[in-house]
Structures are given as structure tokens and as C-alpha cells.
Design an enzyme around this catalytic site. Structure first.
Site, mmCIF file in Angstrom:
data_model
loop_
_atom_site.group_PDB
_atom_site.id
_atom_site.type_symbol
_atom_site.label_atom_id
_atom_site.label_comp_id
_atom_site.label_asym_id
_atom_site.label_seq_id
_atom_site.Cartn_x
_atom_site.Cartn_y
_atom_site.Cartn_z
ATOM 1 N N ALA A 88 0.831 -1.210 0.000
ATOM 2 C CA ALA A 88 0.000 0.000 0.000
ATOM 3 C C ALA A 88 0.859 1.251 0.000
ATOM 4 C CB ALA A 88 -0.921 0.005 1.216
ATOM 5 N N THR A 132 11.193 0.645 -3.852
ATOM 6 C CA THR A 132 11.469 1.058 -5.223
ATOM 7 C C THR A 132 12.932 1.439 -5.428
ATOM 8 O OG1 THR A 132 11.025 2.896 -6.759
ATOM 9 C CG2 THR A 132 10.613 3.330 -4.462
ATOM 10 N N ASP A 133 13.386 1.360 -6.673
ATOM 11 C CA ASP A 133 14.761 1.800 -6.968
ATOM 12 C C ASP A 133 14.893 3.321 -6.892
ATOM 13 O OD1 ASP A 133 13.336 2.444 -9.281
ATOM 14 O OD2 ASP A 133 14.650 1.365 -10.667
ATOM 15 N N GLU A 134 13.739 4.034 -6.895
ATOM 16 C CA GLU A 134 13.807 5.504 -6.913
ATOM 17 C C GLU A 134 14.422 6.083 -5.651
ATOM 18 O OE1 GLU A 134 10.555 7.717 -8.375
ATOM 19 O OE2 GLU A 134 10.033 6.231 -9.891
ATOM 20 N N TYR A 157 7.592 11.516 -3.624
ATOM 21 C CA TYR A 157 7.267 10.077 -3.593
ATOM 22 C C TYR A 157 8.464 9.266 -3.110
ATOM 23 C CZ TYR A 157 7.092 5.304 -5.421
ATOM 24 O OH TYR A 157 7.192 3.948 -5.539
ATOM 25 N N LYS A 161 9.066 6.996 0.348
ATOM 26 C CA LYS A 161 9.396 5.562 0.346
ATOM 27 C C LYS A 161 10.721 5.331 1.077
ATOM 28 C CE LYS A 161 7.640 2.499 -1.481
ATOM 29 N NZ LYS A 161 6.572 1.547 -1.057
ATOM 30 N N ASN A 186 11.044 -0.225 -12.555
ATOM 31 C CA ASN A 186 9.700 0.047 -13.108
ATOM 32 C C ASN A 186 8.991 -1.227 -13.560
ATOM 33 O OD1 ASN A 186 11.102 2.683 -13.334
ATOM 34 N ND2 ASN A 186 9.174 3.276 -14.278
ATOM 35 N N LYS A 196 0.350 5.727 -15.534
ATOM 36 C CA LYS A 196 1.769 5.383 -15.673
ATOM 37 C C LYS A 196 2.110 5.240 -17.160
ATOM 38 C CE LYS A 196 2.050 5.120 -11.170
ATOM 39 N NZ LYS A 196 1.774 4.028 -10.308
ATOM 40 N N ASN A 256 12.709 6.403 -22.648
ATOM 41 C CA ASN A 256 11.245 6.501 -22.747
ATOM 42 C C ASN A 256 10.775 6.562 -24.204
ATOM 43 O OD1 ASN A 256 11.041 6.537 -19.970
ATOM 44 N ND2 ASN A 256 11.050 8.768 -19.839
ATOM 45 N N ARG A 289 8.979 16.798 -16.486
ATOM 46 C CA ARG A 289 8.585 16.638 -15.073
ATOM 47 C C ARG A 289 9.603 17.390 -14.204
ATOM 48 N NH1 ARG A 289 8.497 10.447 -13.111
ATOM 49 N NH2 ARG A 289 6.310 10.532 -13.729
HETATM 50 P P1 NAD Z 1 -0.812 1.346 -7.013
HETATM 51 O O1 NAD Z 1 -0.874 2.834 -6.897
HETATM 52 O O2 NAD Z 1 -1.306 0.701 -8.257
HETATM 53 O O3 NAD Z 1 -1.609 0.672 -5.794
HETATM 54 C C1 NAD Z 1 -1.528 1.146 -4.492
HETATM 55 C C2 NAD Z 1 -2.633 0.475 -3.678
HETATM 56 O O4 NAD Z 1 -2.512 0.925 -2.311
HETATM 57 C C3 NAD Z 1 -4.042 0.819 -4.118
HETATM 58 O O5 NAD Z 1 -4.838 -0.339 -4.148
HETATM 59 C C4 NAD Z 1 -4.543 1.786 -3.062
HETATM 60 O O6 NAD Z 1 -5.948 1.772 -2.870
HETATM 61 C C5 NAD Z 1 -3.795 1.284 -1.826
HETATM 62 N N1 NAD Z 1 -3.633 2.328 -0.797
HETATM 63 C C6 NAD Z 1 -3.177 3.584 -0.968
HETATM 64 N N2 NAD Z 1 -3.200 4.253 0.202
HETATM 65 C C7 NAD Z 1 -3.652 3.381 1.136
HETATM 66 C C8 NAD Z 1 -3.881 3.464 2.533
HETATM 67 N N3 NAD Z 1 -3.653 4.603 3.214
HETATM 68 N N4 NAD Z 1 -4.340 2.390 3.208
HETATM 69 C C9 NAD Z 1 -4.581 1.211 2.531
HETATM 70 N N5 NAD Z 1 -4.398 1.091 1.204
HETATM 71 C C10 NAD Z 1 -3.938 2.152 0.518
HETATM 72 O O7 NAD Z 1 0.704 0.974 -6.726
HETATM 73 P P2 NAD Z 1 1.621 -0.145 -7.407
HETATM 74 O O8 NAD Z 1 2.190 0.386 -8.653
HETATM 75 O O9 NAD Z 1 0.881 -1.434 -7.400
HETATM 76 O O10 NAD Z 1 2.816 -0.214 -6.335
HETATM 77 C C11 NAD Z 1 2.702 -1.051 -5.179
HETATM 78 C C12 NAD Z 1 3.944 -0.885 -4.331
HETATM 79 O O11 NAD Z 1 5.091 -1.234 -5.088
HETATM 80 C C13 NAD Z 1 4.184 0.533 -3.835
HETATM 81 O O12 NAD Z 1 4.643 0.482 -2.520
HETATM 82 C C14 NAD Z 1 5.267 1.080 -4.774
HETATM 83 O O13 NAD Z 1 6.066 2.032 -4.101
HETATM 84 C C15 NAD Z 1 6.045 -0.184 -5.064
HETATM 85 N N6 NAD Z 1 6.734 -0.218 -6.370
HETATM 86 C C16 NAD Z 1 6.045 0.051 -7.523
HETATM 87 C C17 NAD Z 1 6.703 -0.045 -8.744
HETATM 88 C C18 NAD Z 1 5.975 0.232 -10.044
HETATM 89 O O14 NAD Z 1 6.623 0.303 -11.087
HETATM 90 N N7 NAD Z 1 4.655 0.381 -10.063
HETATM 91 C C19 NAD Z 1 8.059 -0.405 -8.787
HETATM 92 C C20 NAD Z 1 8.734 -0.660 -7.574
HETATM 93 C C21 NAD Z 1 8.053 -0.580 -6.385
HETATM 94 O O1 DAU Z 2 11.254 2.928 -10.632
HETATM 95 C C1 DAU Z 2 10.157 2.412 -9.935
HETATM 96 C C2 DAU Z 2 9.032 3.423 -9.957
HETATM 97 O O2 DAU Z 2 8.500 3.413 -11.267
HETATM 98 C C3 DAU Z 2 7.944 3.139 -8.924
HETATM 99 O O3 DAU Z 2 8.483 3.254 -7.645
HETATM 100 C C4 DAU Z 2 6.781 4.125 -9.080
HETATM 101 O O4 DAU Z 2 5.730 3.787 -8.190
HETATM 102 C C5 DAU Z 2 6.279 4.044 -10.502
HETATM 103 O O5 DAU Z 2 5.261 5.023 -10.695
HETATM 104 C C6 DAU Z 2 7.420 4.288 -11.496
HETATM 105 O O6 DAU Z 2 7.875 5.661 -11.441
HETATM 106 P P1 DAU Z 2 8.236 6.482 -12.761
HETATM 107 O O7 DAU Z 2 8.114 7.925 -12.488
HETATM 108 O O8 DAU Z 2 9.496 5.997 -13.358
HETATM 109 O O9 DAU Z 2 7.021 5.952 -13.709
HETATM 110 P P2 DAU Z 2 6.068 6.712 -14.753
HETATM 111 O O10 DAU Z 2 5.297 5.656 -15.462
HETATM 112 O O11 DAU Z 2 5.313 7.834 -14.144
HETATM 113 O O12 DAU Z 2 7.114 7.335 -15.777
HETATM 114 C C7 DAU Z 2 8.081 6.533 -16.445
HETATM 115 C C8 DAU Z 2 8.949 7.472 -17.288
HETATM 116 O O13 DAU Z 2 8.157 8.015 -18.350
HETATM 117 C C9 DAU Z 2 9.468 8.671 -16.514
HETATM 118 O O14 DAU Z 2 10.774 8.984 -16.975
HETATM 119 C C10 DAU Z 2 8.515 9.789 -16.876
HETATM 120 C C11 DAU Z 2 8.093 9.443 -18.284
HETATM 121 N N1 DAU Z 2 6.700 9.828 -18.662
HETATM 122 C C12 DAU Z 2 5.688 9.442 -17.849
HETATM 123 C C13 DAU Z 2 4.380 9.765 -18.160
HETATM 124 C C14 DAU Z 2 3.238 9.361 -17.258
HETATM 125 C C15 DAU Z 2 6.472 10.504 -19.858
HETATM 126 O O15 DAU Z 2 7.420 10.839 -20.606
HETATM 127 N N2 DAU Z 2 5.191 10.820 -20.179
HETATM 128 C C16 DAU Z 2 4.119 10.487 -19.371
HETATM 129 O O16 DAU Z 2 2.954 10.825 -19.721
#
Ligand code: NAD
Ligand code: DAU
Length: 351
Positions: A88, A132-134, A157, A161, A186, A196, A256, A289
């Protein structure tokens, strides 16, 4: 270590829902999952439609905010939670730049509440922090993030984390809480909310809308198919050592602009646009951004060497699967786009 009652937080989000589906289908997990989710805009119960019926007695949903410590404690007791897999979070960087408050609350205070509750809980076996790697910040043209790279988060963000990861580490060091952290690159795949990069580009391209590429489009991310991430998490949960951190990545660095062009080309092949025009014409470079990290790249040597984990999908195979899923799931897309699943949440759970 045998987990009987696993609390999965954020299980209605993108990675959490993939993880729950994946884990319940595994023969080496026989326990029960308690999915605790607040159902924010990113939490969609449709991601797990039918799962309770498919696995009777093994899946429970609890609508709850992890920031509500009393409720978290009640759920731990009521459901006899012995392990947590903590997904979450507020997860979208662009939203954190506009409105950081929710990120501080959920990502830091929410994690703190879970840790406090876990520490007080008897028979607790594992706290797994999905990170996350961020948190490592931005790389130049060379080098990789290892588990030893110092944290240098650049966005609200990633800072939130990073704070949560530090708390998890401290609870292990100070209180002996059995805790593991993984830092992943990612993800992309089915059920990802279309804010995303990958799903946004797929859906905009299908609808003939502009494809907004930030800055010069040359920022680099390291991509991993969500199913591979879920597999890595379960591998670490089973075989990782408490107190350790594991980097997870797909060795799949890409600019990207290259990804957006690939999405256009695969869509042109799988779902040709009517006048037969290339969807690359929709690409539009837009304002960057703020604070945009230039490059992420994970060194996943440790998990490969110590736990023998490696991704199954290449970026090309994973992207084709993902695009096929979005083409086959128009109803899911329509509901997400129209916000009608939020109406459903209001109707079923109120507030
Ligand atoms: P997401 O935004 O799709 O989902 C987040 C979920 O958390 C949702 O279901 C939301 O309702 C729930 N949530 C938010 N606030 C809450 C709260 N206060 N209490 C209970 N539930 C709550 O996120 P995701 O992309 O599935 O990422 C999941 C995890 O993985 C995160 O911790 C993120 O930092 C990490 N992560 C994501 C990525 C990626 O690329 N998406 C990569 C590395 C790590
Ligand atoms: O690296 C892991 C992370 O990856 C996770 O921790 C985050 O939860 C997840 O959101 C993601 O973060 P990014 O910022 O890398 O993801 P996003 O999809 O928002 O963007 C990916 C790249 O694309 C980033 O360099 C920004 C660019 N971008 C994104 C959007 C939404 C664009 O150029 N245009 C766009 O409209």
C-alpha cells in the site's frame, strides 16, 4: 517459515492484485490472504473479481486505511496476522509533485503503524517492505544501483518511500522485527492504472490521442514485467534473510522514447489504425517533469546469486503480453476511464 495469515496491504492496486492472484495459485503457499486496502483512486476491486470464489476460505478483503492504527491493530488480532507484505502506497511521482501530503501520510505514517502493530504481535514471522529503486536517486550514463548505494531520493514520492524503508530497517535493527526490503525497478503489465507511462501510452494510442513524452524522451528506466516482480517477492519471502535488502530488476534499460515507439509499432501490428497510419505520428514532446530523474538501472546480482531468481520475460515478450491484455480487457478499461468503479466502491462500502 510457514505463513498462515498473510496481510497484503494495497492488494487492489496494480502489483498487489497481480501478487495475490499469483500467490494463491502457487502450490507452495497454503495460507490465507487478508487484503487490506483503502481503495483510493488506484485501488480497484475489479482487479480481483471472482478471487474469493475461486479460492474459498483463503481470501478476505478488508477495506481499511493503514493510517488508522486502531483499525490496523484490530485486523491483526481478528485475522491472526503472522506476516505482512506491504504494497500500500501512494505510488505516482507526478501526483507527489502536485500534492505531497497523502504520500507522507500513507507511505510514512501508514508504514509506521504497520511496524508498530507487527512489533507488538506475538508469533509474527515476517514484515516485507515492497520498495522502489527511486530511493537511490538518479544515475549518470554509467553505473548501477546496488544494495550498498546510498539513498538520495529526489521526489516527494521517493523521499516518502525512503523514509519508510529506513523505519523498516530500524525496526529490524532495534527491535529484532523480522523484516526484509526489496527495491524494484519500473513494472508494467496487466491491471496497471493508466496514469503510468506504459498503459497511458497504450490507451492514448488506441484512442488516437497525443502521446505526451516528457522533456527530450531520453530518460532511462529499467523495466520488469509485473509477474516477474511477484515471483521475485515470493522468492525473497521464502528464502531471503531477515534484515537484508534485495534489488530486483529486469536488466532491461530503455529510453522513454524507445518504449513509446515500440508501443506504437506493436499496436500498429496487433490492432492497425483504420487509415493504416503509424501511431508514431501521435508522439508529442511536452514540458519535462520537475526534478525528473535521468536514469535508473538495477544491479540484481545479489538476488540472482543468493536466491537463484531471474526474470522470465524479456521486455519484448512482456510488452506484447501487456498490450494483448489491454486489447482484451476493454470493459476494465472503460470502468477505469469512466471512474465507474469508484461509484461501485461508494455503493458497496460507502465513503
Ligand atoms: P498502485 O498505486 O497501483 O496501488 C496502491 C494500492 O494501495 C491501491 O490499491 C490503493 O488503494 C492502496 N492504498 C493507498 N493508500 C492506502 C492506505 N492509506 N491504506 C490502505 N491502502 C492504501 O501501486 P503499485 O504500482 O501497485 O505499487 C505497489 C507498491 O510497489 C508501492 O509500494 C510502490 O512504491 C512499489 N513499487 C512500484 C513499482 C511500479 O513500477 N509500479 C516499482 C517498484 C516498487
Ligand atoms: O522505478 C520504480 C518506480 O516506477 C515506482 O516506484 C513508481 O511507483 C512508478 O510510478 C514508477 O515511477 P516512474 O516515475 O518511473 O514511472 P512513470 O510511469 O510515471 O514514468 C516513467 C517514465 O516516463 C518517466 O521517466 C517519466 C516518463 N513519462 C511518464 C508519463 C506518465 C512521460 O514521458 N510521459 C508520461 O505521460
Amino acid at each position: 517459515m510457514i505463513i498462515k495469515n498473510l496481510m497484503v496491504t494495497g492488494g487492489c492496486g496494480f502489483i498487489g492484485s497481480n501478487f495475490i492472484r499469483d500467490l494463491l495459485a502457487r502450490p507452495d503457499f497454503t495460507g490465507r490472504i487478508i487484503n487490506v486496502d483503502k481503495l483510493t483512486y488506484a485501488g480497484n476491486p475489479e482487479n480481483l473479481a471472482g478471487i474469493g470464489e475461486e479460492y474459498p476460505g483463503r481470501y478476505l478483503f478488508r477495506k481499511a486505511d493503514i493510517c488508522d492504527r486502531r483499525l490496523v491493530r484490530e485486523l491483526f488480532e481478528m485475522d491472526e496476522v503472522d506476516a505482512v507484505c506491504h504494497f500500500a502506497a501512494e505510488s505516482h511521482v507526478d501526483r507527489s509533485i502536485r500534492h505531497p501530503e497523502d504520500f507522507i501520510q500513507t507511505n510514512i505514517t501508514g508504514t509506521f503503524n504497520l511496524l508498530e502493530t507487527a512489533r507488538a504481535s506475538r508469533g509474527f514471522v515476517l514484515f516485507y517492505q515492497v520498495s522502489t529503486d527511486e530511493v537511490y536517486g538518479s544515475l549518470g550514463a554509467a553505473g548501477y544501483f546496488t544494495e550498498e548505494t546510498p539513498y538520495r531520493p529526489n521526489s516527494p514520492y521517493s523521499a516518502s518511500k525512503a523514509a519508510a524503508d529506513h523505519l523498516v530497517r530500524a525496526y529490524h535493527h532495534t527491535y529484532g522485527l523480522p523484516a526484509i526490503i526489496s527495491n524494484c525497478s519500473n513494472n508494467y503489465g496487466p491491471y496497471q492504472f493508466p496514469e503510468k507511462l506504459v498503459p497511458l501510452m497504450i490507451l492514448n494510442a488506441l484512442e488516437g490521442k497525443p502521446l505526451p513524452v516528457y522533456g527530450d524522451g531520453k530518460n532511462v528506466r529499467d523495466w520488469l514485467y509485473v509477474g516477474d516482480h511477484c515471483d521475485a517477492i515470493w522468492t525473497v519471502m521464502k528464502e531471503g534473510a531477515p534484515g537484508e535488502t534485495y534489488n530486483i530488476g529486469g536488466n532491461s534499460e530503455m529510453e522513454n522514447i524507445v518504449i513509446v515507439e515500440m508501443i506504437c509499432d506493436v499496436l500498429d501490428e496487433m490492432a492497425p489504425a483504420s487509415p493504416g497510419r503509424s501511431r508514431r505520428n501521435l508522439i508529442a514532446f511536452v514540458k519535462d517533469r520537475p526534478g525528473h530523474d535521468r536514469r535508473y538501472a538495477i544491479d540484481a546480482t545479489k538476488i540472482r546469486r543468493e536466491l537463484h531468481w531471474a526474470p522470465r520475460e524479456s521486455f519484448v515478450s512482456g510488452l506484447r503480453k501487456t498490450i494483448a491484455w489491454y486489447l482484451d480487457n476493454r470493459v476494465w478499461i472503460d470502468h477505469v476511464r469512466s471512474g465507474s468503479y469508484q461509484d461501485w466502491i461508494q455503493e458497496h462500502y460507502g465513503g
